[in-house]
Design a protein around this motif. Structure first.
Motif, PDB file in Angstrom:
ATOM      1  N   THR A 114       0.955  -0.963   0.096  1.00 48.13           N
ATOM      2  CA  THR A 114      -0.034   0.057  -0.046  1.00 48.13           C
ATOM      3  C   THR A 114       0.840   1.170   0.124  1.00 48.13           C
ATOM      4  OG1 THR A 114      -1.698  -1.211   1.289  1.00 48.13           O
ATOM      5  CG2 THR A 114      -1.876   1.153   1.395  1.00 48.13           C
ATOM      6  N   ILE A 115       2.028   1.339   0.922  1.00 46.85           N
ATOM      7  CA  ILE A 115       2.705   2.272   0.838  1.00 46.85           C
ATOM      8  C   ILE A 115       3.365   2.450  -0.545  1.00 46.85           C
ATOM      9  CG2 ILE A 115       5.175   3.245   1.710  1.00 46.85           C
ATOM     10  CD1 ILE A 115       4.142   2.108   4.565  1.00 46.85           C
ATOM     11  N   THR A 116       3.753   1.499  -1.185  1.00 45.06           N
ATOM     12  CA  THR A 116       4.627   1.778  -2.326  1.00 45.06           C
ATOM     13  C   THR A 116       3.674   2.164  -3.490  1.00 45.06           C
ATOM     14  OG1 THR A 116       5.948  -0.235  -1.816  1.00 45.06           O
ATOM     15  CG2 THR A 116       5.953   0.226  -4.074  1.00 45.06           C
ATOM     16  N   TYR A 117       2.557   1.531  -3.537  1.00 44.41           N
ATOM     17  CA  TYR A 117       1.374   1.995  -4.586  1.00 44.41           C
ATOM     18  C   TYR A 117       1.008   3.448  -4.350  1.00 44.41           C
ATOM     19  CZ  TYR A 117      -3.284   2.000  -6.971  1.00 44.41           C
ATOM     20  OH  TYR A 117      -4.299   2.265  -7.503  1.00 44.41           O
ATOM     21  N   ALA A 118       0.775   3.954  -2.932  1.00 49.03           N
ATOM     22  CA  ALA A 118       0.584   5.420  -2.789  1.00 49.03           C
ATOM     23  C   ALA A 118       1.689   5.927  -3.169  1.00 49.03           C
ATOM     24  CB  ALA A 118       0.090   5.503  -1.209  1.00 49.03           C
ATOM     25  N   THR A 119       3.097   5.911  -2.761  1.00 49.81           N
ATOM     26  CA  THR A 119       4.303   6.709  -3.399  1.00 49.81           C
ATOM     27  C   THR A 119       4.371   6.905  -4.611  1.00 49.81           C
ATOM     28  OG1 THR A 119       5.269   5.737  -1.389  1.00 49.81           O
ATOM     29  CG2 THR A 119       6.566   6.833  -3.044  1.00 49.81           C
ATOM     30  N   HIS A 130       3.862  10.260  -6.545  1.00 50.70           N
ATOM     31  CA  HIS A 130       4.677  10.691  -7.789  1.00 50.70           C
ATOM     32  C   HIS A 130       4.208  11.132  -9.217  1.00 50.70           C
ATOM     33  CE1 HIS A 130       8.570  11.283  -9.556  1.00 50.70           C
ATOM     34  NE2 HIS A 130       8.481  10.213 -10.579  1.00 50.70           N
ATOM     35  N   GLY A 131       3.325  10.320  -9.368  1.00 53.15           N
ATOM     36  CA  GLY A 131       2.786  10.555 -10.852  1.00 53.15           C
ATOM     37  C   GLY A 131       1.791  11.757 -11.143  1.00 53.15           C
ATOM     38  N   LEU A 132       1.265  11.901  -9.783  1.00 56.39           N
ATOM     39  CA  LEU A 132       0.444  13.247  -9.635  1.00 56.39           C
ATOM     40  C   LEU A 132       1.183  14.274  -9.648  1.00 56.39           C
ATOM     41  CD1 LEU A 132      -2.265  12.094  -7.129  1.00 56.39           C
ATOM     42  CD2 LEU A 132      -2.669  12.424  -9.550  1.00 56.39           C
ATOM     43  N   CYS A 160       2.387  14.946 -13.204  1.00 55.02           N
ATOM     44  CA  CYS A 160       1.202  15.620 -13.918  1.00 55.02           C
ATOM     45  C   CYS A 160       0.921  17.249 -13.485  1.00 55.02           C
ATOM     46  CB  CYS A 160      -0.076  14.973 -13.457  1.00 55.02           C
ATOM     47  SG  CYS A 160      -0.267  13.216 -14.192  1.00 55.02           S
ATOM     48  N   LYS A 161       1.378  17.581 -12.350  1.00 52.02           N
ATOM     49  CA  LYS A 161       1.215  18.961 -11.796  1.00 52.02           C
ATOM     50  C   LYS A 161       2.244  19.682 -12.683  1.00 52.02           C
ATOM     51  CE  LYS A 161       0.315  19.429  -7.702  1.00 52.02           C
ATOM     52  NZ  LYS A 161       0.238  19.676  -6.250  1.00 52.02           N
ATOM     53  N   GLU A 162       3.409  19.147 -12.579  1.00 54.48           N
ATOM     54  CA  GLU A 162       4.584  19.972 -13.372  1.00 54.48           C
ATOM     55  C   GLU A 162       4.163  19.819 -14.885  1.00 54.48           C
ATOM     56  OE1 GLU A 162       7.451  21.519 -12.355  1.00 54.48           O
ATOM     57  OE2 GLU A 162       6.839  21.240 -10.506  1.00 54.48           O
ATOM     58  N   ALA A 219      -1.606   8.420 -13.670  1.00 62.46           N
ATOM     59  CA  ALA A 219      -0.814   8.396 -12.444  1.00 62.46           C
ATOM     60  C   ALA A 219      -1.396   7.076 -11.723  1.00 62.46           C
ATOM     61  CB  ALA A 219      -0.862   9.729 -11.931  1.00 62.46           C
ATOM     62  N   TRP A 220      -2.639   7.066 -11.600  1.00 63.28           N
ATOM     63  CA  TRP A 220      -3.039   5.930 -10.752  1.00 63.28           C
ATOM     64  C   TRP A 220      -2.975   4.601 -11.287  1.00 63.28           C
ATOM     65  CZ3 TRP A 220      -2.255   6.485  -5.733  1.00 63.28           C
ATOM     66  CH2 TRP A 220      -2.285   7.810  -5.129  1.00 63.28           C
ATOM     67  N   ASP A 221      -3.556   4.549 -12.686  1.00 62.31           N
ATOM     68  CA  ASP A 221      -3.410   3.248 -13.280  1.00 62.31           C
ATOM     69  C   ASP A 221      -2.048   2.591 -13.619  1.00 62.31           C
ATOM     70  OD1 ASP A 221      -6.035   3.663 -13.695  1.00 62.31           O
ATOM     71  OD2 ASP A 221      -6.046   3.970 -15.941  1.00 62.31           O
ATOM     72  N   THR A 222      -1.035   3.391 -13.728  1.00 65.82           N
ATOM     73  CA  THR A 222       0.177   2.675 -13.544  1.00 65.82           C
ATOM     74  C   THR A 222       0.729   1.789 -12.473  1.00 65.82           C
ATOM     75  OG1 THR A 222       1.105   4.492 -15.195  1.00 65.82           O
ATOM     76  CG2 THR A 222       2.583   3.166 -14.216  1.00 65.82           C
ATOM     77  N   PRO A 223       0.523   2.406 -11.305  1.00 65.67           N
ATOM     78  CA  PRO A 223       0.798   1.554 -10.273  1.00 65.67           C
ATOM     79  C   PRO A 223      -0.015   0.273 -10.193  1.00 65.67           C
ATOM     80  CG  PRO A 223       0.750   3.564  -9.231  1.00 65.67           C
ATOM     81  CD  PRO A 223       0.156   3.714 -10.742  1.00 65.67           C
ATOM     82  N   ARG A 224      -1.325   0.588 -10.497  1.00 64.33           N
ATOM     83  CA  ARG A 224      -2.362  -0.677 -10.473  1.00 64.33           C
ATOM     84  C   ARG A 224      -1.861  -1.692 -11.244  1.00 64.33           C
ATOM     85  NH1 ARG A 224      -7.145   2.029 -11.713  1.00 64.33           N
ATOM     86  NH2 ARG A 224      -7.110   3.002  -9.499  1.00 64.33           N
ATOM     87  N   ASN A 225      -1.584  -1.163 -12.365  1.00 65.11           N
ATOM     88  CA  ASN A 225      -1.065  -2.468 -13.560  1.00 65.11           C
ATOM     89  C   ASN A 225       0.074  -2.911 -13.015  1.00 65.11           C
ATOM     90  OD1 ASN A 225      -2.996  -1.416 -15.316  1.00 65.11           O
ATOM     91  ND2 ASN A 225      -1.733  -0.037 -16.373  1.00 65.11           N
TER      92      ASN A 225
END
Length: 74
Positions: free
Chosen positions: A5-10, A14-16, A19-21, A42-48
């Motif tokens: 969970t920690i890795t997924y959230a990190t 990071h992806g978000l 995206c902000k940049e 950004a959320w689909d990538t770690p889910r994959n």
């Protein structure tokens, strides 16, 4: 488990940030559309990669926990 969970959230956060940049650099009228697509990616990538995250993060953590508990019993 907690390490996965920690890795997924990190990775997601990071992806978000990426995206902000990207949003700051874009000068298009459809920045909102690009930002929405980027946030979704950004959320689909770690889910994959959740299986690999679990394999490389969770299994070694549980293995370390198992070995440390086994040593305490001796």
């Amino acid at each position: 488990t907690i390490p996965t969970t920690i890795t997924y959230a990190t990775f997601g956060l990071h992806g978000l940030n990426v995206c902000k940049e990207l949003e700051r650099e874009l000068q298009y009228e459809n920045v909102i559309e690009v930002k929405n697509l980027c946030d979704k990616a950004a959320w689909d990538t770690p889910r994959n990669y959740i299986f690999l995250i679990g394999f490389f993060i969770t299994l070694p953590t549980w293995f370390w926990f198992y070995l440390s508990m086994k040593r305490k019993k001796r």
